[in-house]
Design a protein around this motif. Sequence first.
Motif, PDB file in Angstrom:
ATOM      1  N   SER A   1       0.896  -1.262  -0.018  1.00  0.00           N
ATOM      2  CA  SER A   1      -0.033  -0.142   0.081  1.00  0.00           C
ATOM      3  C   SER A   1       0.971   1.211  -0.129  1.00  0.00           C
ATOM      4  CB  SER A   1      -1.114  -0.085   1.252  1.00  0.00           C
ATOM      5  OG  SER A   1      -0.247   0.067   2.460  1.00  0.00           O
ATOM      6  N   GLY A   2       2.190   1.208   0.180  1.00  0.00           N
ATOM      7  CA  GLY A   2       3.187   2.026   0.350  1.00  0.00           C
ATOM      8  C   GLY A   2       3.353   2.714  -1.100  1.00  0.00           C
ATOM      9  N   ALA A   3       3.163   1.731  -2.196  1.00  0.00           N
ATOM     10  CA  ALA A   3       3.236   2.245  -3.429  1.00  0.00           C
ATOM     11  C   ALA A   3       2.138   3.248  -3.883  1.00  0.00           C
ATOM     12  CB  ALA A   3       3.172   0.913  -4.457  1.00  0.00           C
ATOM     13  N   SER A   4       2.456   4.410  -4.118  1.00  0.00           N
ATOM     14  CA  SER A   4       1.135   5.321  -3.803  1.00  0.00           C
ATOM     15  C   SER A   4       0.510   5.379  -5.141  1.00  0.00           C
ATOM     16  CB  SER A   4       2.064   6.863  -4.014  1.00  0.00           C
ATOM     17  OG  SER A   4       2.867   6.938  -5.165  1.00  0.00           O
TER      18      SER A   4
ATOM     19  N   ASP B   1       5.260   8.704  -1.011  1.00  0.00           N
ATOM     20  CA  ASP B   1       5.790   8.866  -2.372  1.00  0.00           C
ATOM     21  C   ASP B   1       7.201   8.272  -2.412  1.00  0.00           C
ATOM     22  OD1 ASP B   1       6.742  10.447  -4.682  1.00  0.00           O
ATOM     23  OD2 ASP B   1       7.439  12.390  -3.542  1.00  0.00           O
ATOM     24  N   LEU B   2       7.166   7.304  -3.247  1.00  0.00           N
ATOM     25  CA  LEU B   2       8.302   6.589  -3.475  1.00  0.00           C
ATOM     26  C   LEU B   2       8.628   6.168  -4.893  1.00  0.00           C
ATOM     27  CD1 LEU B   2       7.361   3.242  -4.061  1.00  0.00           C
ATOM     28  CD2 LEU B   2       7.204   3.528  -1.474  1.00  0.00           C
ATOM     29  N   THR B   3       9.740   5.808  -5.183  1.00  0.00           N
ATOM     30  CA  THR B   3       9.991   5.515  -6.678  1.00  0.00           C
ATOM     31  C   THR B   3      10.331   4.029  -6.721  1.00  0.00           C
ATOM     32  OG1 THR B   3      10.740   7.727  -6.751  1.00  0.00           O
ATOM     33  CG2 THR B   3      11.514   6.331  -8.623  1.00  0.00           C
ATOM     34  N   ILE B   4       9.857   3.275  -7.814  1.00  0.00           N
ATOM     35  CA  ILE B   4      10.415   1.904  -8.006  1.00  0.00           C
ATOM     36  C   ILE B   4      10.733   1.776  -9.305  1.00  0.00           C
ATOM     37  CG2 ILE B   4       9.562  -0.303  -8.045  1.00  0.00           C
ATOM     38  CD1 ILE B   4       7.052   0.349  -6.462  1.00  0.00           C
TER      39      ILE B   4
ATOM     40  N   ARG C   1       9.377  -5.928  -2.995  1.00  0.00           N
ATOM     41  CA  ARG C   1       9.892  -5.657  -1.571  1.00  0.00           C
ATOM     42  C   ARG C   1      11.311  -4.900  -1.586  1.00  0.00           C
ATOM     43  NH1 ARG C   1       9.449  -9.688   3.475  1.00  0.00           N
ATOM     44  NH2 ARG C   1      10.033  -7.928   4.882  1.00  0.00           N
ATOM     45  N   LEU C   2      12.375  -5.662  -2.404  1.00  0.00           N
ATOM     46  CA  LEU C   2      13.758  -5.301  -2.494  1.00  0.00           C
ATOM     47  C   LEU C   2      13.764  -4.056  -3.330  1.00  0.00           C
ATOM     48  CD1 LEU C   2      15.399  -8.790  -2.297  1.00  0.00           C
ATOM     49  CD2 LEU C   2      15.055  -7.218  -0.513  1.00  0.00           C
ATOM     50  N   LEU C   3      12.841  -3.608  -4.106  1.00  0.00           N
ATOM     51  CA  LEU C   3      12.873  -2.572  -5.150  1.00  0.00           C
ATOM     52  C   LEU C   3      12.581  -1.365  -4.570  1.00  0.00           C
ATOM     53  CD1 LEU C   3      11.504  -4.163  -8.478  1.00  0.00           C
ATOM     54  CD2 LEU C   3      14.210  -3.525  -7.826  1.00  0.00           C
ATOM     55  N   MET C   4      11.753  -1.537  -3.321  1.00  0.00           N
ATOM     56  CA  MET C   4      11.258  -0.506  -2.462  1.00  0.00           C
ATOM     57  C   MET C   4      12.201   0.140  -1.599  1.00  0.00           C
ATOM     58  SD  MET C   4       7.260  -1.277  -1.865  1.00  0.00           S
ATOM     59  CE  MET C   4       6.159  -1.947  -3.133  1.00  0.00           C
ATOM     60  N   PRO C   5      12.290   1.205  -1.244  1.00  0.00           N
ATOM     61  CA  PRO C   5      13.133   1.769  -0.201  1.00  0.00           C
ATOM     62  C   PRO C   5      12.751   1.297   1.357  1.00  0.00           C
ATOM     63  CG  PRO C   5      11.635   3.439  -0.754  1.00  0.00           C
ATOM     64  CD  PRO C   5      11.217   2.328  -1.640  1.00  0.00           C
ATOM     65  N   ALA C   6      13.830   0.775   1.913  1.00  0.00           N
ATOM     66  CA  ALA C   6      14.050   0.383   3.243  1.00  0.00           C
ATOM     67  C   ALA C   6      12.715   0.944   3.911  1.00  0.00           C
ATOM     68  CB  ALA C   6      15.264   0.024   3.908  1.00  0.00           C
ATOM     69  N   GLU C   7      12.754   2.027   4.166  1.00  0.00           N
ATOM     70  CA  GLU C   7      11.731   2.596   5.044  1.00  0.00           C
ATOM     71  C   GLU C   7      10.132   2.279   4.827  1.00  0.00           C
ATOM     72  OE1 GLU C   7      12.032   6.443   2.436  1.00  0.00           O
ATOM     73  OE2 GLU C   7      11.080   6.901   4.598  1.00  0.00           O
ATOM     74  N   ALA C   8       9.900   1.791   3.563  1.00  0.00           N
ATOM     75  CA  ALA C   8       8.520   1.329   3.478  1.00  0.00           C
ATOM     76  C   ALA C   8       8.284  -0.066   3.931  1.00  0.00           C
ATOM     77  CB  ALA C   8       8.207   0.967   1.878  1.00  0.00           C
ATOM     78  N   GLU C   9       9.333  -0.673   4.634  1.00  0.00           N
ATOM     79  CA  GLU C   9       8.862  -1.789   5.366  1.00  0.00           C
ATOM     80  C   GLU C   9       8.056  -1.736   6.665  1.00  0.00           C
ATOM     81  OE1 GLU C   9       9.923  -5.021   4.697  1.00  0.00           O
ATOM     82  OE2 GLU C   9      11.411  -4.921   3.415  1.00  0.00           O
TER      83      GLU C   9
END
Length: 477
Positions: free
Chosen positions: A5-8, A80-83, A66-74
């Motif tokens: 759900s972090g993936a905006s 606002d994140l970039t994949i 998961r590993l493509l997302m920034p660690a903080e998204a864990e």
Amino acid sequence: SQLLSGASGFKLETVTSGKAGDHVIILKLDSEIQEEEGYKLSVTYDQIKISGKTSQGVFYGIQSLRLLMPAEAEVAQVTDLTIPAVEIEDAPRFSYRGMHLDVARHMFPLEFIKKYIDLLALHKMNRFHWHLTEDQGWRIEIKKYPKLTEIGSVRKGTMVEKNWDEHDGKEYGGFYTQEEVKEVVAYAAARHITVIPEIEMPGHATAALAAYPEFGNNTGPYEVETKWGVFPTIFAPKEETFKFLEDVLTEVMDLFPSEYIHIGGDEAPKTEWEESEQAQAVIKREGLKDEHELQSYFISRIEKFLNENGRQIIGWDEILEGGLAPNATVMSWRGSKGGIEAARQGHDVVMTPNDHLYFDYYQSKNEDEPLGIGGFVPVEKVYSFNPVPQELSEEEGKHILGAQANLWTEYIKTTDHVEYMVLPRLTALAEVNWTPVAKKDWGNFLSRLKVMKERYEALDYNYAAHVFEEDQSLDDD
Ligand code: NAG
């Protein structure tokens, strides 16, 4: 899904047929994918799609996302994140990707066992080898034999560091109830991890014999051990003992759906059998050559029982001595030697060599390093390991199912210390099991490891930070 759900602006959809909308994350089964555990991951401007031949493959695709997302998204809602846009087609090199934990020398809370399993899942591992019985403690409830935990789970003290003459005088104990075991098995299964229980025989059995001395070689009374090491106390090869072990294994099979049941087999000195009239009578009756063949007879009987119940045995490489049981899989721990021999005999093998994959060995020469058992296995050495030894032919090499690292806990009392010994070496092990040799690259791994470290931190795992400060090139000393 909390993570996704972090993936905006994306919402999660599982699609069995038809077309999905835009700005969705699609999880899909795809029978065109060849490998059982393979997956495809595609990230484009308005769609993330993960497909696998099986749900297990889809699960691994999610771990890669998961590993493509920034660690903080864990751990936090990141709006606002970039994949990166990627097209990945991926599958593991080996079908057995394992990690072990000894909970007998020191025991760890149920919640921690789950946290450990989470770490395995993040690394796409699929086996958790749970070492449950030892000289120093029996840690699984068996309803038919309550004294195993009443007596066998408690020792009157623990050896002080490396001093064999002294223990701290503090009672130490604990065990997992059957309800707790079920919880662990289900938790692991939800992450596509099979839990392989280990019930040690005929050696490393002092705790069991402290509870039920009648299954020993008349050398009792026995006490749950306070020291570490190899002890002469082993099970007697009597009918009563086989009945006891079969009863125990029946309850174990009810709890663990795993095809493999680990029966131990390591470090069983034969002195008690040499001196026991009963053991000598079995050698004579069965026409065996010596005590090693008696151990084979012992293990083969247990194998027959487990096979009749649809299970397979796996055991430490000592089960080669005196002849392998017909269908046994060998876990090669004294280097790769036992594994080579077993593969040449046509038996399956899991490689867990102490010289590359014992995580109770030191990983750094830093002087503040927490206590290890001895030996030096830095992360580069783990990374360099090839589970298929060169001396095997192509056909023999097919018997190598994969690799596993072992974490023995004689000197590891806390969960923080467990995590420290495991990280970052587990990340290297994951690649040993997953990545084809031609694609392995130490320098590239090391740069990715530095990013992975942020994820250990976000997920609140302790790790060996010194390793990141040191020159990782292996030297000879
Ligand atoms: C071996 C023992 C194990 C011990 C460990 C320490 C195996 C199969 N057996 O001596 O009980 O904890 O090494 O590194 O590893």
